[in-house]
Design a protein around this motif. Structure first.
Motif, PDB file in Angstrom:
ATOM      1  N   GLY A 128     -39.205 -21.351 -89.857  1.00 37.91           N
ATOM      2  CA  GLY A 128     -39.955 -22.019 -91.058  1.00 37.91           C
ATOM      3  C   GLY A 128     -41.466 -22.097 -90.741  1.00 37.91           C
ATOM      4  N   LEU A 129     -41.972 -21.956 -89.720  1.00 36.42           N
ATOM      5  CA  LEU A 129     -43.277 -21.954 -89.662  1.00 36.42           C
ATOM      6  C   LEU A 129     -44.199 -21.011 -90.020  1.00 36.42           C
ATOM      7  N   THR A 130     -45.324 -21.218 -90.686  1.00 37.81           N
ATOM      8  CA  THR A 130     -46.173 -19.952 -91.134  1.00 37.81           C
ATOM      9  C   THR A 130     -46.595 -19.190 -89.925  1.00 37.81           C
ATOM     10  N   PRO A 131     -47.037 -18.104 -89.930  1.00 40.10           N
ATOM     11  CA  PRO A 131     -47.318 -16.964 -88.625  1.00 40.10           C
ATOM     12  C   PRO A 131     -48.315 -17.702 -87.907  1.00 40.10           C
ATOM     13  N   ALA A 132     -49.256 -18.313 -88.481  1.00 35.37           N
ATOM     14  CA  ALA A 132     -50.437 -18.750 -87.803  1.00 35.37           C
ATOM     15  C   ALA A 132     -50.148 -19.858 -86.767  1.00 35.37           C
ATOM     16  N   ILE A 133     -49.407 -20.636 -87.468  1.00 35.48           N
ATOM     17  CA  ILE A 133     -48.807 -21.828 -86.712  1.00 35.48           C
ATOM     18  C   ILE A 133     -47.751 -21.425 -85.626  1.00 35.48           C
ATOM     19  N   ALA A 134     -46.857 -20.470 -86.034  1.00 26.42           N
ATOM     20  CA  ALA A 134     -45.865 -19.980 -84.929  1.00 26.42           C
ATOM     21  C   ALA A 134     -46.800 -19.381 -83.870  1.00 26.42           C
ATOM     22  N   ALA A 135     -47.929 -18.901 -83.965  1.00 31.08           N
ATOM     23  CA  ALA A 135     -48.689 -18.090 -82.965  1.00 31.08           C
ATOM     24  C   ALA A 135     -49.291 -19.263 -81.929  1.00 31.08           C
ATOM     25  N   ALA A 136     -49.805 -20.603 -82.779  1.00 30.45           N
ATOM     26  CA  ALA A 136     -50.076 -21.588 -81.852  1.00 30.45           C
ATOM     27  C   ALA A 136     -48.987 -22.277 -81.129  1.00 30.45           C
ATOM     28  N   ALA A 137     -47.949 -22.060 -81.730  1.00 33.56           N
ATOM     29  CA  ALA A 137     -46.747 -22.680 -80.897  1.00 33.56           C
ATOM     30  C   ALA A 137     -46.574 -21.815 -79.721  1.00 33.56           C
ATOM     31  N   ILE A 138     -46.399 -20.557 -79.921  1.00 33.60           N
ATOM     32  CA  ILE A 138     -46.307 -19.493 -78.709  1.00 33.60           C
ATOM     33  C   ILE A 138     -47.341 -19.871 -77.561  1.00 33.60           C
ATOM     34  N   LEU A 139     -48.438 -20.133 -78.062  1.00 31.61           N
ATOM     35  CA  LEU A 139     -49.643 -20.261 -76.738  1.00 31.61           C
ATOM     36  C   LEU A 139     -49.143 -21.554 -76.232  1.00 31.61           C
ATOM     37  N   ARG A 140     -48.677 -22.641 -77.124  1.00 31.07           N
ATOM     38  CA  ARG A 140     -48.327 -23.998 -76.612  1.00 31.07           C
ATOM     39  C   ARG A 140     -47.112 -23.766 -75.597  1.00 31.07           C
ATOM     40  N   ARG A 141     -46.281 -22.892 -75.694  1.00 25.93           N
ATOM     41  CA  ARG A 141     -45.158 -22.426 -74.813  1.00 25.93           C
ATOM     42  C   ARG A 141     -45.335 -21.705 -73.520  1.00 25.93           C
ATOM     43  N   VAL A 142     -46.386 -20.930 -73.733  1.00 23.37           N
ATOM     44  CA  VAL A 142     -46.604 -19.843 -72.520  1.00 23.37           C
ATOM     45  C   VAL A 142     -47.550 -20.446 -71.853  1.00 23.37           C
ATOM     46  N   TYR A 143     -48.600 -21.228 -72.113  1.00 20.34           N
ATOM     47  CA  TYR A 143     -49.634 -21.730 -71.197  1.00 20.34           C
ATOM     48  C   TYR A 143     -48.987 -22.425 -70.007  1.00 20.34           C
ATOM     49  N   GLU A 145     -63.117 -30.777 -72.864  1.00 17.05           N
ATOM     50  CA  GLU A 145     -62.356 -29.872 -72.020  1.00 17.05           C
ATOM     51  C   GLU A 145     -62.894 -29.269 -70.572  1.00 17.05           C
ATOM     52  N   TRP A 146     -62.363 -29.820 -69.592  1.00 13.68           N
ATOM     53  CA  TRP A 146     -62.974 -29.838 -68.353  1.00 13.68           C
ATOM     54  C   TRP A 146     -62.423 -28.443 -67.585  1.00 13.68           C
ATOM     55  N   ALA A 147     -61.291 -27.796 -67.861  1.00 14.11           N
ATOM     56  CA  ALA A 147     -60.895 -26.844 -67.182  1.00 14.11           C
ATOM     57  C   ALA A 147     -61.736 -25.481 -67.697  1.00 14.11           C
ATOM     58  N   VAL A 148     -61.942 -24.540 -67.055  1.00 16.47           N
ATOM     59  CA  VAL A 148     -62.774 -23.511 -67.413  1.00 16.47           C
ATOM     60  C   VAL A 148     -61.847 -22.626 -68.583  1.00 16.47           C
ATOM     61  N   PRO A 149     -60.757 -22.344 -68.142  1.00 16.98           N
ATOM     62  CA  PRO A 149     -60.019 -21.706 -69.286  1.00 16.98           C
ATOM     63  C   PRO A 149     -59.411 -22.596 -70.325  1.00 16.98           C
ATOM     64  N   ALA A 150     -59.752 -22.158 -71.633  1.00 19.15           N
ATOM     65  CA  ALA A 150     -59.691 -23.211 -72.899  1.00 19.15           C
ATOM     66  C   ALA A 150     -58.300 -23.014 -73.223  1.00 19.15           C
ATOM     67  N   THR A 151     -57.719 -24.257 -73.375  1.00 18.38           N
ATOM     68  CA  THR A 151     -56.097 -24.222 -73.939  1.00 18.38           C
ATOM     69  C   THR A 151     -56.363 -24.966 -75.461  1.00 18.38           C
ATOM     70  N   LYS A 152     -56.385 -26.147 -75.211  1.00 14.76           N
ATOM     71  CA  LYS A 152     -56.287 -27.056 -76.606  1.00 14.76           C
ATOM     72  C   LYS A 152     -57.387 -26.804 -77.325  1.00 14.76           C
ATOM     73  N   THR A 153     -58.461 -26.301 -77.204  1.00 15.69           N
ATOM     74  CA  THR A 153     -59.593 -25.826 -78.089  1.00 15.69           C
ATOM     75  C   THR A 153     -59.236 -24.490 -78.506  1.00 15.69           C
ATOM     76  N   VAL A 154     -58.425 -23.825 -77.905  1.00 16.06           N
ATOM     77  CA  VAL A 154     -58.064 -22.454 -78.549  1.00 16.06           C
ATOM     78  C   VAL A 154     -56.927 -22.743 -79.674  1.00 16.06           C
ATOM     79  N   ILE A 155     -55.963 -23.473 -79.311  1.00 11.68           N
ATOM     80  CA  ILE A 155     -55.013 -23.977 -80.203  1.00 11.68           C
ATOM     81  C   ILE A 155     -55.691 -24.851 -81.489  1.00 11.68           C
TER      82      ILE A 155
END
Length: 347
Positions: free
Chosen positions: A305-320, A157-167
């Protein structure tokens, strides 16, 4: 690295000079869904390491990793019925530590290289904890100090702000929870597959949120349950990528003292992970901020139908992607924020 290749994703390499601002962050956001699916689908046997018998979990992390830990803590508590709370690394890294008898520790560190987390992992084991590490770099110091490692497997992961490693960290935690409670894994399986193929917000919503952030002087990011950790991560990304002041708040607390800031121009993001019992407080917070004339944007996972933790990851994927585009429009290079580095060493 191997896990990414198995998914058919080429590991990222640096070729020539960095000339296009945000190109690494954009690529890594694009990889995040597949990283999540790979991390969340791992087979783990926590019984070998004694995790299944522990009476409490303590998470230890900093920055974006701590946001992922916060997301996971709510899911673990709901599913396992044991307390899960954050413990400051300094309790062990500069203090004498505390008893960890009958407890498990979950240390999340993308690099696994932070000295304070390595000290903490060693100290927690010495005090009786079973230590599980979620890391992305094989052979790291944190991994060496832990009883069990759940790899993120995101590759470089080369960008300083972590994205794929957070998700991916959320995904690795879901794999661990699935091992501790197999029926959770069965319920999560469809959501894991769906998130792997998820894209960002629809164009009109993307542009509306981007326009709101471009106008913003102050931003509140509001969530509840797994949405609170998501809010912390989004607020952090807005600060480090866009240099805009942003704060994360629980929907259950933001209507107390923090509401007063709404007397000034305020942009509000309400993040809805669909966790049970949270809708009323999120609705109330949204309505109150709208009544005060704030620029309010609500974001959910976009799928039922997503579990809340998966939904949280999905929100990050949408907002990043929105944060990335906002940063570029403001003239920032989100790959290399001026004051930040990839690994922060603290004690």
């Amino acid at each position: 690295m191997g896990g990414i290749r198995q998914l058919g994703i080429e590991a990222m390499t640096v070729q020539g000079n960095h000339t296009t601002p945000g190109r690494y962050m954009a690529r890594e956001i694009g990889e995040a869904g597949a990283v999540f699916a790979h991390a969340a689908s791992q087979d783990i046997d926590p019984a070998v390491h004694g995790l299944a018998d522990r009476q409490a979990f303590y998470t230890v992390a900093r920055g974006s990793s701590d946001a992922a830990a916060n997301i996971l803590s709510y899911e673990f508590m709901r599913e396992l019925g044991v307390p899960v709370t954050s413990l400051p690394p300094s309790v062990f890294s500069i203090g004498g530590g505390v008893s960890m008898r009958d407890a498990a520790a979950l240390i999340i560190s993308q690099s696994g290289a932070s000295d304070d987390l390595i000290h903490t992992a060693r100290g927690m084991r010495a005090k009786g904890a079973c230590v599980a590490a979620i890391t992305n770099v094989p052979g790291s110091g944190v991994e060496g100090a832990a009883d069990l490692t759940v790899p993120i497997g995101a590759g470089e992961e080369w960008a300083v702000p972590a994205t794929k490693t957070v998700i991916g960290s959320v995904g690795a935690g879901i794999a661990l929870l699935s091992a501790l409670k197999p029926d959770y894994g069965w319920r999560a399986a469809d959501g894991i597959a769906v998130l792997a193929a998820m894209e960002g917000l629809a164009k009109d919503r993307h542009e509306a949120l981007r326009a709101g952030l471009l106008r913003a002087r102050h931003v509140y990011v509001v969530g509840r349950d797994t949405g609170l950790g998501t809010a912390h991560e989004v607020a952090l990304k807005i600060k480090e990528c866009c240099a805009i002041h942003a704060e994360a708040h629980s929907a259950s607390e933001v209507l107390h003292g923090p509401l007063q800031l709404a007397t000034n121009p305020l942009t509000v993001l309400v993040l809805d992970s669909g966790a049970p019992g949270t809708a009323d407080s999120l609705d109330t917070a949204e309505a109150r901020f709208r009544d005060q004339g704030c620029d309010v944007h609500r974001v959910d996972a976009g799928l039922p139908g997503l579990t809340p933790a998966i939904a949280a990851a999905a929100i990050l994927r949408r907002v990043y992607p929105v944060i990335l585009d906002t940063a570029l429009a403001l003239g920032h290079d989100p790959d290399n924020p001026a004051t930040l580095s990839k690994v922060t060493r603290t004690r």
